[in-house]
Structure formats: structure tokens, C-alpha cells
Design a protein around this motif. Structure first.
Motif, PDB file in Angstrom:
ATOM      1  N   ALA A   1      -4.958  -0.565  -0.651  1.00 47.30           N
ATOM      2  CA  ALA A   1      -4.876  -0.198  -2.537  1.00 47.30           C
ATOM      3  C   ALA A   1      -4.826  -1.087  -3.608  1.00 47.30           C
ATOM      4  N   ALA A   2      -5.544  -2.305  -2.612  1.00 51.89           N
ATOM      5  CA  ALA A   2      -5.672  -3.218  -3.751  1.00 51.89           C
ATOM      6  C   ALA A   2      -6.207  -4.907  -2.554  1.00 51.89           C
ATOM      7  N   ILE A   3      -6.160  -5.792  -3.657  1.00 52.27           N
ATOM      8  CA  ILE A   3      -6.493  -7.169  -3.573  1.00 52.27           C
ATOM      9  C   ILE A   3      -5.783  -8.044  -3.769  1.00 52.27           C
ATOM     10  N   ILE A   4      -4.856  -8.559  -2.617  1.00 54.19           N
ATOM     11  CA  ILE A   4      -3.974  -9.440  -2.763  1.00 54.19           C
ATOM     12  C   ILE A   4      -4.098 -11.332  -2.574  1.00 54.19           C
ATOM     13  N   ILE A   5      -4.183 -11.725  -3.987  1.00 55.23           N
ATOM     14  CA  ILE A   5      -4.853 -13.613  -3.990  1.00 55.23           C
ATOM     15  C   ILE A   5      -3.466 -14.065  -4.803  1.00 55.23           C
ATOM     16  N   GLU A   6      -2.917 -14.916  -3.410  1.00 52.88           N
ATOM     17  CA  GLU A   6      -2.206 -15.549  -3.148  1.00 52.88           C
ATOM     18  C   GLU A   6      -2.374 -17.431  -3.057  1.00 52.88           C
ATOM     19  N   PRO A   7      -0.870 -17.589  -4.431  1.00 51.73           N
ATOM     20  CA  PRO A   7      -1.523 -19.774  -3.951  1.00 51.73           C
ATOM     21  C   PRO A   7      -1.585 -19.720  -3.118  1.00 51.73           C
ATOM     22  N   SER A   8      -1.984 -20.776  -2.222  1.00 50.88           N
ATOM     23  CA  SER A   8      -1.453 -21.507  -0.906  1.00 50.88           C
ATOM     24  C   SER A   8      -0.523 -22.219  -1.220  1.00 50.88           C
ATOM     25  N   SER A   9      -0.142 -22.885  -2.215  1.00 53.45           N
ATOM     26  CA  SER A   9       0.986 -23.355  -2.003  1.00 53.45           C
ATOM     27  C   SER A   9       2.298 -22.698  -1.438  1.00 53.45           C
ATOM     28  N   GLY A  10       2.203 -21.982  -1.964  1.00 51.02           N
ATOM     29  CA  GLY A  10       3.582 -20.813  -0.903  1.00 51.02           C
ATOM     30  C   GLY A  10       4.332 -19.784  -1.313  1.00 51.02           C
ATOM     31  N   SER A  11       4.453 -20.258  -2.869  1.00 44.72           N
ATOM     32  CA  SER A  11       5.235 -19.628  -4.341  1.00 44.72           C
ATOM     33  C   SER A  11       5.344 -18.513  -4.190  1.00 44.72           C
ATOM     34  N   ARG A  12       6.883 -17.806  -4.335  1.00 50.66           N
ATOM     35  CA  ARG A  12       6.120 -16.123  -4.342  1.00 50.66           C
ATOM     36  C   ARG A  12       7.232 -15.580  -5.282  1.00 50.66           C
TER      37      ARG A  12
ATOM     38  N   ILE B   1       1.111 -17.773  -9.567  1.00 51.15           N
ATOM     39  CA  ILE B   1       1.364 -16.553  -9.345  1.00 51.15           C
ATOM     40  C   ILE B   1       0.763 -15.680  -8.386  1.00 51.15           C
ATOM     41  N   THR B   2       1.244 -14.492  -7.748  1.00 49.71           N
ATOM     42  CA  THR B   2       1.095 -14.076  -6.681  1.00 49.71           C
ATOM     43  C   THR B   2       0.416 -12.612  -7.757  1.00 49.71           C
ATOM     44  N   VAL B   3      -1.359 -12.184  -7.519  1.00 53.78           N
ATOM     45  CA  VAL B   3      -1.911 -11.219  -8.453  1.00 53.78           C
ATOM     46  C   VAL B   3      -2.796 -10.718  -7.310  1.00 53.78           C
ATOM     47  N   VAL B   4      -1.867  -8.559  -7.426  1.00 55.52           N
ATOM     48  CA  VAL B   4      -2.385  -8.165  -6.906  1.00 55.52           C
ATOM     49  C   VAL B   4      -3.394  -7.029  -8.027  1.00 55.52           C
ATOM     50  N   ILE B   5      -4.780  -6.548  -7.391  1.00 54.24           N
ATOM     51  CA  ILE B   5      -5.439  -5.994  -8.488  1.00 54.24           C
ATOM     52  C   ILE B   5      -5.599  -4.966  -8.070  1.00 54.24           C
ATOM     53  N   THR B   6      -5.117  -3.622  -8.356  1.00 55.77           N
ATOM     54  CA  THR B   6      -5.201  -2.502  -7.542  1.00 55.77           C
ATOM     55  C   THR B   6      -6.475  -1.848  -7.506  1.00 55.77           C
TER      56      THR B   6
ATOM     57  N   PHE C   1       1.985  -1.293  -4.880  1.00 56.69           N
ATOM     58  CA  PHE C   1       2.288  -2.284  -5.017  1.00 56.69           C
ATOM     59  C   PHE C   1       2.464  -3.821  -5.209  1.00 56.69           C
ATOM     60  N   THR C   2       3.963  -3.673  -5.810  1.00 52.94           N
ATOM     61  CA  THR C   2       4.750  -5.172  -5.097  1.00 52.94           C
ATOM     62  C   THR C   2       5.141  -4.878  -3.929  1.00 52.94           C
ATOM     63  N   SER C   3       5.339  -3.869  -3.601  1.00 52.18           N
ATOM     64  CA  SER C   3       5.091  -4.010  -2.027  1.00 52.18           C
ATOM     65  C   SER C   3       4.258  -4.778  -1.216  1.00 52.18           C
ATOM     66  N   LEU C   4       3.486  -5.034  -1.301  1.00 53.55           N
ATOM     67  CA  LEU C   4       2.156  -5.688  -0.914  1.00 53.55           C
ATOM     68  C   LEU C   4       2.806  -7.414  -0.778  1.00 53.55           C
ATOM     69  N   ALA C   5       3.143  -7.856  -1.753  1.00 56.67           N
ATOM     70  CA  ALA C   5       4.352  -8.748  -1.896  1.00 56.67           C
ATOM     71  C   ALA C   5       5.696  -9.663  -1.767  1.00 56.67           C
ATOM     72  N   PRO C   6       6.001  -8.358  -1.224  1.00 57.05           N
ATOM     73  CA  PRO C   6       7.504  -8.522  -1.086  1.00 57.05           C
ATOM     74  C   PRO C   6       7.749  -9.658  -0.999  1.00 57.05           C
ATOM     75  N   ASP C   7       7.893 -10.400  -1.034  1.00 61.08           N
ATOM     76  CA  ASP C   7       8.406 -12.226  -1.089  1.00 61.08           C
ATOM     77  C   ASP C   7       8.501 -12.068  -3.203  1.00 61.08           C
ATOM     78  N   VAL C   8       7.524 -11.986  -3.585  1.00 61.67           N
ATOM     79  CA  VAL C   8       7.695 -11.755  -5.569  1.00 61.67           C
ATOM     80  C   VAL C   8       9.034 -10.752  -6.163  1.00 61.67           C
ATOM     81  N   SER C   9       9.217 -11.896  -6.088  1.00 62.06           N
ATOM     82  CA  SER C   9      11.037 -11.514  -7.494  1.00 62.06           C
ATOM     83  C   SER C   9      11.104 -10.281  -8.176  1.00 62.06           C
TER      84      SER C   9
END
Length: 247
Positions: free
Chosen positions: A61-72, A102-107, A124-132
Motif C-alpha cells: 500500500a505504501a513506502i514507509i521511511i522510518e528514522p533509525s533513531s526510533g522516534s515515532r 518524522i516517519t514518512v508513508v508515501i502512498t 496508511f497511518t495504520s502502517l506505522a501504528p506507534d506514530v501519535s
């Protein structure tokens, strides 16, 4: 032949023609949506994929780019422009993830066109459930689609785009280009009254429409007069300010 049988035959003939026309239109639309898709340039994409500051996941559904720092804490759902490969935006958004946490979700829009994609924001937000906290945004027609999803997000970010519906009650960032020949400065200004009075407008000097991704030049666009590095820095700085205001 009785009149009732004749009517049934005529109706069957009419519905048969209409059904055939629908099939032709649907097949034609699918074929058209796959022709002329602007591919991601290989070198910037390879650099993004090799960047150890981020983790990139290729979902259906998307490309998810997450920071390696672990921030969500903050995420961005980014909707591509019409018939632009979603991967063409990865290199421009890697620093947003790496530097601004910033967690980036490219649809990946259905039929490569955002307006044919009827999935809600939470698909799409469900692909990064820890982001508030979520920003929704998009490039060109993807931004127009993002405006229709803004009610379900905490903020809206427009990239060489503008809204066709009114947004009144959330932070809005508009990033545009002075040399854009497709979403011109006049286009952006003309839709200004649909956005909140405190919406932030940043016009990036020398940026064209295609400067917002890495997919080559577009027909009808202006000539870009900004380097990829400076363009990436401008996008990163603008989104960092918006994200910080939401934290």
C-alpha cells in the motif's frame, strides 16, 4: 413476434451495448493509467535506499521511511502526484525522516492517480501504528487529494499544490516553487482563501514542479534553477518547523 418479446429483445440489445461500453472504458482507463508513468531516477533512489539513517519498508500500500533513531512521534502521509512513481519522492524525503525524526508513508495510489484511490487516511497511518501525530500532504494532484483527508489528520502540508475544499481548523503548510509552470504562484495564491488565515506559505526560489521529486522534467513545467541539495534542504526545513509545532 409479440410486442413484449420485441421489447425484451431491444432491452437486451441496449444493455449489451452499454455493458460493452463500460468494459471498454474501464480497460482503456487501466491501460492509460499505466502509460507514461514518470519513473524514479535511479541514482537518487539508490542513495535513499542505501542511507543507513533510515529504514525503508516496501509495503503493497505504501513506502514507509522510518528514522533509525526510533522516534515515532510525528508521521507524514505523502500522496504522489498524478502518474508519478511513489519511489520518485524517497530521496527528497529521506532527510525529513533522518534529521527531523518524522516517519514518512508515501502512498501507492490506485491506478497511479490519487483521485481513484478511495482508501481512508487510516489505511496508511495504520502502517506505522506507534506514530501519535499525523500530517497529511501531497504533491500536485496528490495534494488536492490530501486536502480531502485533512479532517482526519493533525495538520496539512501542500507540495506544489492547493486545496479545492475549505480547510479551517488545523495547521497548514504550503511549499511551492517560484518557477513552477504547472502549479503556478498564481494558482497557489488563487486558492489562498480556502485555507486558514495563519497558514504558512513558503515559496522556494528557483523550484519548478518537478523539483519536488526525482523523476525528470515534466511537459509544461518551468525550468528549475535550484540544486537537488538545496531543494531537499528547503523541504526538510519547512516540514521540521511544522512537525515541531505539533510536538
Amino acid at each position: 413476434m409479440t410486442p413484449s418479446r420485441r421489447r425484451r429483445r431491444v432491452l437486451a440489445w441496449v444493455f449489451g451495448i452499454l455493458g460493452a461500453l463500460v468494459i471498454v472504458v474501464v480497460v482503456g482507463l487501466v491501460v492509460w493509467s499505466q502509460v507514461g508513468v514518470m519513473a524514479a531516477e535511479p541514482e537518487p533512489l539508490a542513495a535513499a535506499r542505501a542511507d543507513e539513517r533510515v529504514t525503508i519498508t516496501d509495503d503493497s500500500a505504501a513506502i514507509i521511511i522510518e528514522p533509525s533513531s526510533g522516534s515515532r512521534e510525528v508521521g507524514l502521509v505523502y500522496i504522489p502526484g498524478a502518474k508519478v512513481d511513489p519511489w520518485a519522492y524517497a530521496a527528497k524525503l529521506v532527510d525529513v525522516a533522518a534529521d527531523d525524526d518524522i516517519t514518512v508513508v508515501i502512498t501507492k495510489p490506485w491506478l497511479n492517480l490519487a483521485f481513484f484511490d478511495l482508501r481512508p487516511l487510516d489505511a496508511f497511518t495504520s502502517l506505522a501504528p506507534d506514530v501519535s501525530t499525523w500530517i497529511v500532504g501531497g504533491h500536485s494532484l496528490g495534494g488536492v487529494r490530501a486536502c480531502t483527508l485533512a479532517a482526519d489528520a493533525d495538520a496539512l502540508a501542500l507540495f506544489a499544490s492547493y486545496c479545492a475544499n475549505e480547510i479551517t481548523d488545523r495547521p497548514v503548510l504550503s511549499l511551492s516553487g517560484s518557477n513552477d509552470g504547472l502549479t503556478t504562484p498564481d494558482d497557489v495564491a488563487g486558492a489562498r482563501d480556502l485555507l486558514p488565515a495563519d497558514a504558512e506559505f513558503i515559496q522556494i526560489d528557483g523550484a519548478a514542479h518537478s523539483s519536488f521529486g526525482d523523476y525528470g522534467l515534466q511537459d509544461g513545467d518551468g525550468d528549475p534553477a535550484i540544486s537537488d541539495a538545496d531543494m531537499t534542504a528547503a523541504l526538510t526545513a519547512g516540514l521540521a518547523e511544522l512537525a515541531d509545532s505539533l510536538r
